[in-house]
Enzyme design. Structure first.
Site, mmCIF file in Angstrom:
data_model
loop_
_atom_site.group_PDB
_atom_site.id
_atom_site.type_symbol
_atom_site.label_atom_id
_atom_site.label_comp_id
_atom_site.label_asym_id
_atom_site.label_seq_id
_atom_site.Cartn_x
_atom_site.Cartn_y
_atom_site.Cartn_z
ATOM 1 N N HIS A 27 21.729 7.535 -3.024
ATOM 2 C CA HIS A 27 22.350 8.051 -1.807
ATOM 3 C C HIS A 27 21.406 9.022 -1.102
ATOM 4 O O HIS A 27 21.259 9.004 0.123
ATOM 5 C CB HIS A 27 23.669 8.756 -2.138
ATOM 6 N N GLU B 16 22.175 -11.586 -3.568
ATOM 7 C CA GLU B 16 21.602 -10.440 -4.287
ATOM 8 C C GLU B 16 21.584 -10.678 -5.796
ATOM 9 O O GLU B 16 21.183 -9.824 -6.564
ATOM 10 C CB GLU B 16 22.351 -9.142 -3.943
ATOM 11 N N CYS C 2 19.744 -7.323 4.355
ATOM 12 C CA CYS C 2 20.287 -5.987 4.580
ATOM 13 C C CYS C 2 19.916 -5.024 3.460
ATOM 14 O O CYS C 2 20.370 -3.899 3.424
ATOM 15 C CB CYS C 2 21.806 -6.042 4.752
ATOM 16 N N ASP D 267 19.624 -5.127 -4.890
ATOM 17 C CA ASP D 267 20.092 -5.692 -6.147
ATOM 18 C C ASP D 267 19.268 -6.906 -6.562
ATOM 19 O O ASP D 267 18.974 -7.084 -7.742
ATOM 20 C CB ASP D 267 21.581 -6.072 -6.044
#
Ligand code: PEP
Ligand code: MG
Length: 579
Positions: free
Chosen positions: A193, A434, A505, A458
């Site tokens: 994050h 992913e 993304c 991922d």
């Protein structure tokens, strides 16, 4: 003292210089012994002074939050101010000082706990949440009484290099990018994050440096975000030179933003879609200002996190509607809930797992809890009437999951139809690629979906068996690894074979080193943290699709990620593109 050199992983590009602030949440220690009677007046005065400081700080936090996150988000601090100004709270604490001969700190702790427990025990969920507010205010008041730093980062001034183990969303909410010029974390990697936030705020950041022994608040430091390097207590000449480079970098970013309204086309007119990734509705405006022509990933899990209850259909609908309206007809890809892995969910109380990234998460939870999933699908379908809303399923591993999710989508539509609730009938539905099983067999999936969006964060961790959160093996996390690139290429080829669009993304979509390679292997849509859009657009506009294809063909002959990285760097340097 000799400079301390630290190496970590690039979290956000750029260079920053400033004075170190080591951010540690100090534990509050309170002396609960009674005080002498003649010390009572002094403690009452101390309480009043601290309460005034608390209210001033809350006002400052409120105006900062309004600026960076919007008035609605800032409203919580208005409520805090009202509670702090409530005379009965101060009177209660003052009473405990005077009648029980307690210190201001001990009286505050005792009184705040009493009020907070009272609210937390109430039936009404709204009133229960006020208990948490009172605790928050009490914490701030106690820190002021004890002369400690307030929690959070809103009090920082000057030019600061922030050093922390990791940063939570509430830490970063109060972070001012004009003050914080660099971030260093000891833990976490490029997809933590803290790193995502640093990129959003355009603060150069180095993650996962491990130990910061010897680094103290007040020292000078240079953060080289692009290289993943930190120099603490550099010599004066080096600090001055880096400070100049840091100013030049900030000016360069400003200049890039001027390009927001220019089209994302190559020199030979190849059209590229540059989209933004968002986690909150209000981030959509920021992405559009920086030139996003759509939202390629709306991470909806933040709606579910940090609450005791699951979000209702109405609560979700309001948020999705807001984003759809803000985008004014441009595409918005809403990803269904992707909880699990590194994201915990208080409202579902999921048990701890040994391998959370391989466990009960995302679409696996949704298919297991169809009512919860349909609530989200209904909200998205309803918001679809306001724009080009699309649905994306995360963590798909097999075709059965796509079919099961689509069956629930059809059920949600049938329910809305029966209830006469307006919704968008033909919402495009795509999946995230992913998990390697999908990338390898993309041909099997392409027929059954409207689009793919490659989630490299991922995909990279599963392909290379490298935990994306583990800084000790951060050097093994290589999106430009030949195997990852081959999986990406296979996915793109498969979708093009069916005449469908492929986006990306994952964070790789915003990595300037990857832009030409991805263009060359045919990626149609790049969705990234808003702050990366200008630099990626600069590259798109400086190249031809032909040279990208040639570059990609050469890249696919190289044998290691390092070779690919060095080659990509040399191509960009030769073009005079600053990284
Ligand atoms: C990804 O895995 O690349 C992705 C975009 O999803 P998240 O980072 O939310 O797991
Ligand atoms: Mg993912």
């Amino acid at each position: 003292m000799a400079p301390i050199r630290l190496t970590g992983i690039s979290g956000a590009r750029g260079i920053g210089t400033g004075t170190v602030y080591v951010y540690k949440q100090e534990d509050i220690r309170i002396d609960t012994r009674t005080i002498e009677r003649d010390a009572v007046a002094g403690e009452v005065a101390r309480l009043q002074g601290a309460m005034e400081a608390t209210i001033d700080q809350l006002k400052a936090v409120k105006s900062k939050a309004a600026e960076s996150m919007g008035e609605k988000e800032a409203a919580i601090f208005e409520a805090h101010i009202l509670i702090a100004q409530d005379p009965s709270l101060v009177a209660g604490i003052q009473g405990a000082i005077e009648s029980d001969c307690l210190s201001a700190a001990a009286a505050t702790e005792q009184t705040v706990a009493m009020y907070a427990d009272m609210f937390s025990a109430m039936e009404d969920p709204y009133m229960r949440e006020r208990g948490a507010d009172i605790r928050d205010i009490g914490d701030r008041l106690l820190r002021n009484i004890l002369g400690m730093n307030p929690r959070g980062l809103a009090h920082l001034t000057g030019q600061v290099i922030l050093v922390a183990e990791d940063l939570t969303p509430s830490d970063t909410a109060s972070l001012d990018k004009n003050v914080v010029r660099g971030i260093i974390t000891t833990a976490g990697g490029p997809t933590s994050h803290a790193a995502i936030m640093a990129r959003t705020l355009e603060i150069p950041a180095v993650m996962g440096v491990g130990s910061v022994d010897g680094v103290e608040s007040g020292m000078k430091a240079i953060v080289k975000g692009t290289e993943g390097e930190v120099i603490v207590e550099p010599d004066e000449a080096e600090f001055a030179k880096s400070s100049e480079a840091a100013e030049a970098y900030r000016a360069h970013l400003q200049a890039l933003k001027q390009s927001a309204s220019l089209p994302a086309v190559t020199k030979d007119n190849h059209q590229v879609l540059l989209f933004g990734n968002i986690g909150k509705a209000q981030d959509a405006s920021h992405a559009c200002h920086l030139g996003a022509e759509g939202i390629g990933l709306f991470r909806t899990e933040f709606l579910y996190m940090g609450h005791d209850e699951l979000p209702t259909e109405e609560e979700q609908y309001e948020v999705y509607e807001k984003v759809a309206k803000r985008l004014e007809g441009k595409p918005v890809i809403i990803r269904t809930m992707d909880i699990g892995g590194d994201k915990e969910l208080q409202c579902l109380q999921l048990p701890k797992e040994l391998n959370p990234f391989l466990g009960y998460r995302a679409i696996r939870i949704c298919l297991d809890k169809p009512d919860m999933f349909k609530t989200q699908l209904r909200a998205i379908l309803r918001a679809g009437v306001w724009g080009d809303v699309q649905i994306m399923y995360p963590m798909i591993a097999s075709l059965e999951e796509v079919k099961a999710a689509n069956a629930l989508l059809e059920e949600a539509k049938a329910e809305l139809r029966a209830e006469n609730v307006p919704f968008k009938e033909n919402v495009p539905v795509g999946i995230m690629v992913e998990i390697p099983s999908v990338a390898v067999s993309a041909q099997l999936f392409a027929k059954h979906v409207d689009f793919f969006s490659i989630g490299t964060n991922d995909l990279c961790q599963y392909t290379l068996a490298v935990d994306r959160m583990n800084e000790r093996i951060g050097n093994l996390y290589q999106p430009l690894h030949p195997s990852v690139l081959r999986l990406i290429k296979n996915t793109i080829d498969a979708s093009h074979g069916e005449g469908k669009i492929t986006g990306m993304c994952g964070e790789m979509a915003g990595d300037p080193l990857a832009t030409m390679i991805l263009l060359g292997i045919g990626l149609d849509e790049f969705s990234m943290s808003a702050s990366s859009i200008p630099v990626v657009k600069e590259i798109v506009r400086a190249v031809t699709i032909e040279e990208c294809r040639e570059m990609a063909a050469h890249v696919l002959t190289l044998e290691t990620a390092d070779e690919i990285r060095d080659y990509a760097k040399s191509v960009l340097e030769a073009k005079g593109i600053e990284l």
